[in-house]
Motif scaffolding. Structure first.
Motif, short mmCIF file in Angstrom:
data_model
loop_
_atom_site.label_atom_id
_atom_site.label_comp_id
_atom_site.label_asym_id
_atom_site.label_seq_id
_atom_site.Cartn_x
_atom_site.Cartn_y
_atom_site.Cartn_z
N THR A 238 -9.15 3.86 1.64
CA THR A 238 -9.30 5.15 2.31
C THR A 238 -8.31 5.30 3.45
OG1 THR A 238 -11.66 5.15 1.75
CG2 THR A 238 -10.93 6.68 3.46
N SER A 239 -8.10 4.24 4.21
CA SER A 239 -7.12 4.29 5.32
C SER A 239 -5.70 4.49 4.79
CB SER A 239 -7.21 3.01 6.15
OG SER A 239 -6.88 1.87 5.36
N ILE A 240 -5.39 3.91 3.61
CA ILE A 240 -4.06 4.12 3.02
C ILE A 240 -3.86 5.58 2.66
CG2 ILE A 240 -2.62 3.58 1.02
CD1 ILE A 240 -3.86 0.77 1.02
N TRP A 241 -4.87 6.18 2.05
CA TRP A 241 -4.76 7.59 1.69
C TRP A 241 -4.66 8.48 2.93
CZ3 TRP A 241 -3.11 9.08 -2.68
CH2 TRP A 241 -3.44 8.43 -3.87
N GLU A 242 -5.46 8.19 3.94
CA GLU A 242 -5.42 9.00 5.16
C GLU A 242 -4.07 8.90 5.85
OE1 GLU A 242 -8.68 7.58 7.43
OE2 GLU A 242 -10.20 8.76 6.35
N LYS A 259 3.58 2.79 -5.00
CA LYS A 259 2.52 2.72 -3.99
C LYS A 259 1.41 3.71 -4.31
CE LYS A 259 1.84 3.03 1.00
NZ LYS A 259 2.51 3.30 2.32
N ILE A 260 1.78 4.92 -4.72
CA ILE A 260 0.77 5.93 -5.07
C ILE A 260 -0.01 5.49 -6.31
CG2 ILE A 260 0.45 8.31 -5.82
CD1 ILE A 260 2.87 9.09 -4.16
N HIS A 261 0.69 4.94 -7.29
CA HIS A 261 0.04 4.48 -8.52
C HIS A 261 -0.97 3.38 -8.20
CE1 HIS A 261 -0.43 2.73 -12.54
NE2 HIS A 261 0.03 3.88 -13.01
N LYS A 278 -3.73 17.90 -4.13
CA LYS A 278 -2.63 18.76 -3.66
C LYS A 278 -1.41 17.92 -3.29
CE LYS A 278 -5.27 20.85 -0.61
NZ LYS A 278 -5.64 21.74 0.51
N PHE A 279 -1.63 16.75 -2.69
CA PHE A 279 -0.53 15.86 -2.35
C PHE A 279 0.20 15.36 -3.61
CE2 PHE A 279 0.50 11.27 -1.93
CZ PHE A 279 1.62 11.39 -1.13
N LEU A 280 -0.55 15.00 -4.65
CA LEU A 280 0.06 14.55 -5.90
C LEU A 280 0.83 15.68 -6.58
CD1 LEU A 280 -2.86 12.38 -7.34
CD2 LEU A 280 -0.77 11.58 -6.25
N LEU A 459 -1.14 12.51 -11.68
CA LEU A 459 -0.11 11.48 -11.51
C LEU A 459 0.80 11.36 -12.74
CD1 LEU A 459 0.95 9.17 -9.69
CD2 LEU A 459 -0.64 7.66 -10.89
N GLN A 460 0.22 11.41 -13.95
CA GLN A 460 0.99 11.10 -15.16
C GLN A 460 1.14 12.27 -16.12
OE1 GLN A 460 -0.83 7.67 -16.98
NE2 GLN A 460 -0.64 6.40 -15.14
#
Length: 635
Positions: A238-242, A259-261, A278-280, A459-460
């Motif tokens: 969760t901290s990575i996404w934030e 990193k996103i994958h 929305k970010f993806l 993503l894909q």
């Protein structure tokens, strides 16, 4: 001084002796013709007031008393007078006592002669209902407070609090105090205070409305996210996404896809899922920003809502079928169904070729559960146009047929025994897989699983649907092979397969991340078109086949000529660009020489500045003293 007095005794409580004396002393009542005001008129109360002063004679007082008695009798005998007015003036036909008897309650030391000339105290009768009203009308002076008794000592003992225990209507008197007239300054201050309080109330009302709106938003958000998560998201993930979501300028910054994958594989926090989608989508558009894509007209969402659509009936029918058990969509024409209707209506107007197709409601519904209405519409447009999913919703359904062929070929290559089992029972993929492609698994599978599928879709792309379908069928192959009829196989895939547990679903999601079938899908699509052309050719005779080949040859020649022209134009552009590059290189060399000369000049200037600083640091009188010593030595 004007006054108004009311008798405190009922006709049944009056003294008989006093009543007989007064009735004998009073003159007979005047006839009805002399009563000018009607008893049903509002002005008849004026005749209850006695305007006599201390200078009037006893005879005038006795005359007015008899006149009032006649008025009371006329009042009670009239059927058109309201009851509450009769209550204000009770009368006994055998009693002609006037209002002067009430004077003895307040001034017992005065005689009967003096009471006629003294100005009476303004009094008013209070029933038990009115006294209860006085309690609640002045809450700052409670009925148990001693100050209330101080203000109204003449009321005596308080009446009962319930109408079940009535008190005498002719209860105790209390004096009505005269209020002094407020000055203009006091009135102005009261007005200012009232205005300030009104402004404060309006502000409080606005704040309450904001709080209510925020509470409703939180409640809707809770309702929307009311599903069980498949892959629990840890705090570290969760901290990575934030951190990625809070990075400034993220819509124009390309992130590391590995990193996103990896982050998506570890999980997506449910309360951030809409923002992550929305970010993806932004990352996908940055990656494919130069790809040739068919884009719709850039019509604002609110403008689309103002228009009418021919697909309204079909949309309204499917609203009740979309997530019927989910609390956000279960209410008929509730907030969820209305928002879903707006999205589908707007898209049917934006893309007239597709309009509305069954299955779009589930896709839009999943998006609406994780973001606002307008954001869900933008993400639906991203799915359909940027990712190319709109092709499978066209009326001809050609792309859907290609997808069914691709799925069958994947089963043939990866799970041959399962493919043979389906072929033996004549089960085509359209019997069980068409809803998977049209609704992205949302019509049959739990929302937690569908949300994970959408994570991978952003993503894909659309190949995720093939991966999930292949993984589901392959992981449950032994159970499917146990069924030996078309009905039981299809029923197992449609009903039992979606409810096999969270552990199996998470296993399926992990398998999807490890699969890569993009090349196979491209090969199968080409294979489908070749087979389709062969099928068409086999149904033609020789002359028709020759005509078709000649037409294809002429079209290829035309395309060849067009390509040659484009190639010549491109070569000319390349030559022009090469000349431009050569001139730019010459300019660059000249600029480098100029820069070098300027650097040498700058270096020389710095040395000159340093010498000047050294000279300026010496004392001013030192050269003169040296010259004077030299002259003395020469002499």
């Amino acid at each position: 001084m004007r006054y108004h007095s009311v008798s405190t005794e009922t006709p049944y409580q009056q003294n008989s002796k006093t009543s007989s004396d007064q009735s004998s002393a009073a003159p007979p009542p005047p006839p009805a013709a002399h009563l000018k005001p009607s008893v049903s008129s509002p002005n008849f109360l004026k005749h209850f007031r006695n305007n006599s002063s201390g200078e009037q004679s006893r005879q005038a007082v006795a005359k007015s008393t008899s006149y009032r008695s006649a008025l009371r009798k006329k009042l009670h005998s009239s059927s058109s007078v309201p009851n509450f007015l009769k209550f204000l003036a009770p009368v006994d036909e055998n009693n002609t006592s006037d209002f002067r008897n009430t004077k003895s309650d307040y001034k017992p030391n005065l005689g009967e002669a003096d009471s006629a000339y003294e100005t009476p105290v303004r009094t008013r009768r209070h029933s038990w209902r009115q006294q209860i009203f006085l309690r609640v009308a002045t809450p700052q002076k409670g009925c148990d407070s001693p100050s209330w008794h101080d203000d109204y000592p003449e009321l005596g003992e308080l009446p009962p609090r319930t109408p079940l225990q009535p008190v005498c209507e002719d209860g105790s008197f209390r004096t009505i105090k005269e209020e002094r007239r407020r000055t203009s300054k006091e009135l102005r201050e009261l007005w200012q205070k009232a205005i300030l309080q009104q402004i404060l109330l309006l502000r409080m009302e606005k704040e309450n409305q904001k709080l209510q709106a925020s509470e409703n938003d939180l409640l809707n958000k809770r309702l929307k996210l009311d599903y069980e998560e498949i892959t629990p998201c840890l705090k570290e993930v969760t901290s990575i996404w934030e951190k990625m979501l809070s990075m400034p300028g993220r819509s124009k910054t390309k992130f590391d896809m590995e990193k996103i994958h990896s982050a998506i594989g570890k999980g997506v926090p449910r309360h951030h899922r809409g923002e992550i989608w929305k970010f993806l989508a932004e990352q996908y558009q940055l990656k494919h920003q130069f790809a040739s894509k068919q884009q719709p007209k850039d019509t604002p969402y609110k403008e689309l809502l103002k228009q009418l659509t021919s697909q309204q009936h079909a949309i309204l029918i499917d609203l009740g079928r979309t997530f019927p058990t989910h609390p956000y969509f279960s209410a008929q024409l509730g907030a969820g169904q209305l928002s879903l209707y707006n999205i589908l209506k707007a898209y049917s107007l934006l893309d007239p070729e597709v309009g509305y197709c069954q299955g779009l409601s589930f896709v839009a519904g999943v998006l609406l559960l994780h973001m606002t209405e307008e954001e869900a519409f933008r993400m639906l447009k991203f799915f359909m146009f940027d990712m190319g999913l709109r092709k499978q919703y066209r009326p001809d359904m050609t792309i859907l047929q290609i997808q069914m062929y691709q799925l069958s070929r994947l089963l043939h290559d990866y799970h041959r025994d399962l493919y043979n089992h389906f072929e033996a029972h004549e089960i085509g993929p359209s019997l069980y897989a068409a809803p998977w492609f049209l609704t992205m698994f949302a019509s049959q599978f739990p929302l937690g699983f569908v949300a994970r599928v959408f994570d991978m879709l952003f993503l894909q792309g659309s190949e995720v649907i093939f991966k999930v379908a292949l993984s589901l069928l392959g992981s449950h192959k032994p159970l499917i092979l146990q069924h030996e009829s078309l009905e039981t196989i299809v029923d197992f895939i449609k009903c039992t397969l979606p409810n096999l547990g969270l552990v199996q679903m998470e296993k399926t999601i992990n398998q999807v991340f490890e699969m890569d079938i993009s090349k196979q899908l491209q090969a199968y699509e080409v294979e489908y078109h070749v087979l389709q052309d062969e099928l068409i050719d086999s149904s033609l005779n020789d002359n028709q086949r020759m005509d078709k080949l000649e037409k294809a040859n002429s079209s290829l020649r035309k395309q060849n000529f067009d390509l040659l022209e484009e190639l010549q134009v491109a070569n000319g552009k390349i030559q022009n660009l090469e000349v431009m590059v050569g001139s730019l290189l010459n300019c660059e060399s000249k600029l480098k020489q100029t820069v070098l000369a300027l650097e040498l000049e700058r270096k020389a200037l710095l040395e000159t500045v340093e010498e000047l600083r050294t000279h300026s640091a010496r004392p001013i009188g030192t050269p003169r003293l040296a010259r004077q010593e030299h002259m003395d030595a020469s002499i």
